[in-house]
Scaffold this motif. Structure first.
Motif, short mmCIF file in Angstrom:
data_model
loop_
_atom_site.label_atom_id
_atom_site.label_comp_id
_atom_site.label_asym_id
_atom_site.label_seq_id
_atom_site.Cartn_x
_atom_site.Cartn_y
_atom_site.Cartn_z
N ASN A 89 80.57 1.74 70.07
CA ASN A 89 81.41 1.56 71.25
C ASN A 89 82.39 0.41 71.11
OD1 ASN A 89 82.04 2.55 73.93
ND2 ASN A 89 81.20 0.63 74.71
N LEU A 90 81.98 -0.62 70.34
CA LEU A 90 82.83 -1.81 70.22
C LEU A 90 83.16 -2.19 68.78
CD1 LEU A 90 81.22 -4.11 72.98
CD2 LEU A 90 83.32 -2.75 73.15
N GLY A 91 82.67 -1.44 67.82
CA GLY A 91 82.96 -1.76 66.44
C GLY A 91 82.22 -2.97 65.91
N ASP A 92 81.20 -3.43 66.63
CA ASP A 92 80.46 -4.62 66.21
C ASP A 92 79.42 -4.27 65.15
OD1 ASP A 92 77.59 -4.53 67.99
OD2 ASP A 92 79.28 -3.36 68.76
N THR A 93 79.06 -5.26 64.38
CA THR A 93 78.14 -5.07 63.26
C THR A 93 76.79 -4.52 63.70
OG1 THR A 93 79.21 -6.84 62.00
CG2 THR A 93 76.99 -6.20 61.32
N ILE A 94 76.24 -5.07 64.78
CA ILE A 94 74.91 -4.65 65.23
C ILE A 94 74.90 -3.16 65.59
CG2 ILE A 94 73.17 -4.93 67.04
CD1 ILE A 94 73.92 -7.88 67.18
N SER A 95 75.89 -2.71 66.34
CA SER A 95 75.94 -1.31 66.77
C SER A 95 76.16 -0.37 65.59
CB SER A 95 77.04 -1.12 67.82
OG SER A 95 76.79 -1.89 68.97
N LEU A 96 77.05 -0.74 64.69
CA LEU A 96 77.32 0.12 63.53
C LEU A 96 76.09 0.22 62.63
CD1 LEU A 96 80.96 -1.01 62.67
CD2 LEU A 96 80.26 1.27 63.45
N LYS A 97 75.37 -0.89 62.44
CA LYS A 97 74.15 -0.84 61.64
C LYS A 97 73.08 0.01 62.31
CE LYS A 97 74.50 -5.12 58.98
NZ LYS A 97 73.89 -6.46 58.69
N GLN A 98 73.01 -0.08 63.63
CA GLN A 98 72.05 0.73 64.37
C GLN A 98 72.37 2.21 64.22
OE1 GLN A 98 71.55 -0.62 68.38
NE2 GLN A 98 70.14 1.02 68.95
N ALA A 99 73.66 2.56 64.29
CA ALA A 99 74.07 3.95 64.10
C ALA A 99 73.70 4.44 62.71
CB ALA A 99 75.57 4.07 64.33
N LYS A 100 73.95 3.61 61.71
CA LYS A 100 73.61 4.01 60.34
C LYS A 100 72.12 4.22 60.17
CE LYS A 100 74.22 2.82 55.50
NZ LYS A 100 74.70 1.84 54.49
N GLN A 101 71.32 3.34 60.76
CA GLN A 101 69.87 3.49 60.66
C GLN A 101 69.40 4.83 61.22
OE1 GLN A 101 68.36 0.05 62.70
NE2 GLN A 101 68.63 -1.33 60.95
N ILE A 102 70.01 5.25 62.31
CA ILE A 102 69.63 6.54 62.91
C ILE A 102 70.12 7.70 62.04
CG2 ILE A 102 69.87 8.04 64.93
CD1 ILE A 102 70.23 5.47 66.60
N LEU A 103 71.37 7.62 61.57
CA LEU A 103 71.92 8.69 60.74
C LEU A 103 71.17 8.83 59.42
CD1 LEU A 103 75.74 8.05 61.37
CD2 LEU A 103 74.44 10.07 62.09
N GLU A 104 70.64 7.73 58.92
CA GLU A 104 69.88 7.77 57.67
C GLU A 104 68.58 8.58 57.81
OE1 GLU A 104 70.53 6.68 54.65
OE2 GLU A 104 72.48 5.78 55.12
N LYS A 105 68.17 8.87 59.04
CA LYS A 105 66.97 9.68 59.26
C LYS A 105 67.23 11.17 59.11
CE LYS A 105 65.04 6.21 62.41
NZ LYS A 105 64.59 5.92 63.81
N LEU A 106 68.50 11.55 58.95
CA LEU A 106 68.81 12.96 58.66
C LEU A 106 68.17 13.37 57.33
CD1 LEU A 106 72.57 13.01 59.70
CD2 LEU A 106 70.82 14.54 60.65
N HIS A 107 67.71 14.60 57.26
CA HIS A 107 67.12 15.12 56.02
C HIS A 107 68.17 15.71 55.10
CE1 HIS A 107 63.15 15.77 58.47
NE2 HIS A 107 63.41 14.50 58.23
N ILE A 108 69.41 15.70 55.52
CA ILE A 108 70.52 16.27 54.76
C ILE A 108 71.63 15.21 54.67
CG2 ILE A 108 70.05 18.70 55.26
CD1 ILE A 108 71.95 18.50 57.62
N PRO A 109 72.59 15.40 53.77
CA PRO A 109 73.66 14.40 53.65
C PRO A 109 74.52 14.34 54.91
CG PRO A 109 73.58 15.82 51.71
CD PRO A 109 72.68 16.44 52.73
N TYR A 110 75.14 13.18 55.14
CA TYR A 110 76.10 13.04 56.22
C TYR A 110 77.33 12.29 55.69
CZ TYR A 110 74.78 8.13 56.94
OH TYR A 110 74.56 6.78 56.78
N TYR A 111 78.47 12.56 56.32
CA TYR A 111 79.74 11.96 55.92
C TYR A 111 80.45 11.50 57.19
CZ TYR A 111 78.56 14.71 51.81
OH TYR A 111 77.90 15.25 50.72
N VAL A 112 80.99 10.27 57.17
CA VAL A 112 81.44 9.66 58.42
C VAL A 112 82.83 9.05 58.27
CG1 VAL A 112 80.21 7.54 57.82
CG2 VAL A 112 80.82 7.96 60.19
N VAL A 113 83.64 9.18 59.33
CA VAL A 113 84.92 8.48 59.45
C VAL A 113 84.91 7.70 60.76
CG1 VAL A 113 86.26 10.11 58.06
CG2 VAL A 113 86.04 10.49 60.53
N PRO A 114 85.71 6.63 60.85
CA PRO A 114 85.73 5.83 62.08
C PRO A 114 86.67 6.39 63.13
CG PRO A 114 87.16 4.83 60.46
CD PRO A 114 86.52 6.03 59.79
N GLY A 115 86.51 5.91 64.36
CA GLY A 115 87.43 6.23 65.45
C GLY A 115 88.03 4.97 66.02
#
Length: 262
Positions: A70-96
């Motif tokens: 929501n704000l581009g801050d380090t804590i939020s982005l790291k939290q998002a990555k931690q959740i996405l890393e739980k996917l069992h398949i690859p993921y690819y991401v771009v910023p907004g």
């Protein structure tokens, strides 16, 4: 939430590519997750989307089309990555636009955490290319950096004009959203780009970017609904896009033919 079924059979769109051995496949798209260090609900919605995809056995990968935080801050982005890393398949991401503003400090946070703000890969005969669109400063329209346009030219030239391409970014490529959108579509139109995928509007919308189909997907957030959701793309001799609400059957809202000749 009211359901609207939009089925478009757009036979006039010139999707052109020569015979190739592409195989049918499905992938998911998450958009506008808006992870926040002070609001737990977006993280819950993203985790639910990850769990939902993991329960499906025929999704090859996940695309994430921006506004990860929501704000581009380090804590939020790291939290998002931690959740996405739980996917069992690859993921690819771009910023907004919420992840980076080119003139502000958080412009570097995204690259540090996700290693890059763009991607390129080939999957079953299709090229997927993701690039950033973000405003120079807060409250301005999006802007595509010159180096990203130059990078796109190089990637597409290496791929050639036969392979079908999905481009992925956050903003819709149109006036009022991205100031220099035409510089990018002028490049994309020279190649076999069959659709540009994105988000930003938090709803399912079909656009036409100077002759290129633009497919905008809903937000992962539940908003005023009981559950959130995401998009599923089925690719064969057509592109079928469905909305997948968490725990429910996916619902088709868009179908586009892929023509093999002019």
């Amino acid at each position: 939430m009211k359901k609207y079924l939009f089925i478009f059979f757009l036979l006039f769109i010139p999707f052109v590519f020569a015979a190739f051995a592409a195989k049918p496949f499905r992938f998911a798209l998450f958009s506008d997750t808006h992870i926040s260090s002070i609001n737990p609900q977006p993280s819950e919605d993203l985790q639910n989307a990850v769990n939902d995809v993991n329960a499906l056995k025929d999704i090859d990968f996940v695309l994430v089309s921006g506004d990860v935080s929501n704000l581009g801050d380090t804590i939020s982005l790291k939290q998002a990555k931690q959740i996405l890393e739980k996917l069992h398949i690859p993921y690819y991401v771009v910023p907004g636009n919420h992840d980076i503003r080119w003139s502000e400090p958080q412009a570097t946070n995204f690259k540090k955490i996700f290693r890059d703000d763009k991607f390129s890969f080939i999957h079953k005969g299709y090229q997927f290319i993701g690039f950033a669109t973000a405003p120079p400063v807060k409250s301005e329209n999006g802007l595509i950096q010159k180096e990203d346009i130059d990078w796109m030219k190089i990637v597409l030239a290496k791929a050639g004009k036969e392979i079908p391409v999905f481009a992925v970014t956050h903003y819709p490529l149109q006036t009022g959203d991205v100031d220099n959108w035409k510089e990018m579509t002028d490049v994309l139109k020279q190649y076999n780009v069959i659709a540009v995928l994105g988000g930003h509007y938090h709803r399912n919308v079909f656009f036409n970017y100077d002759g290129i189909p633009g497919i905008i997907s809903r937000s992962v957030l539940r908003s005023k609904d009981l559950v959130g959701g995401y998009s599923i793309f089925s690719v064969s001799d057509s592109i079928k896009v469905s909305e997948k609400r968490i725990g429910e059957q996916d619902e088709l809202w868009l179908a586009l033919p892929i023509n093999s000749s002019k």
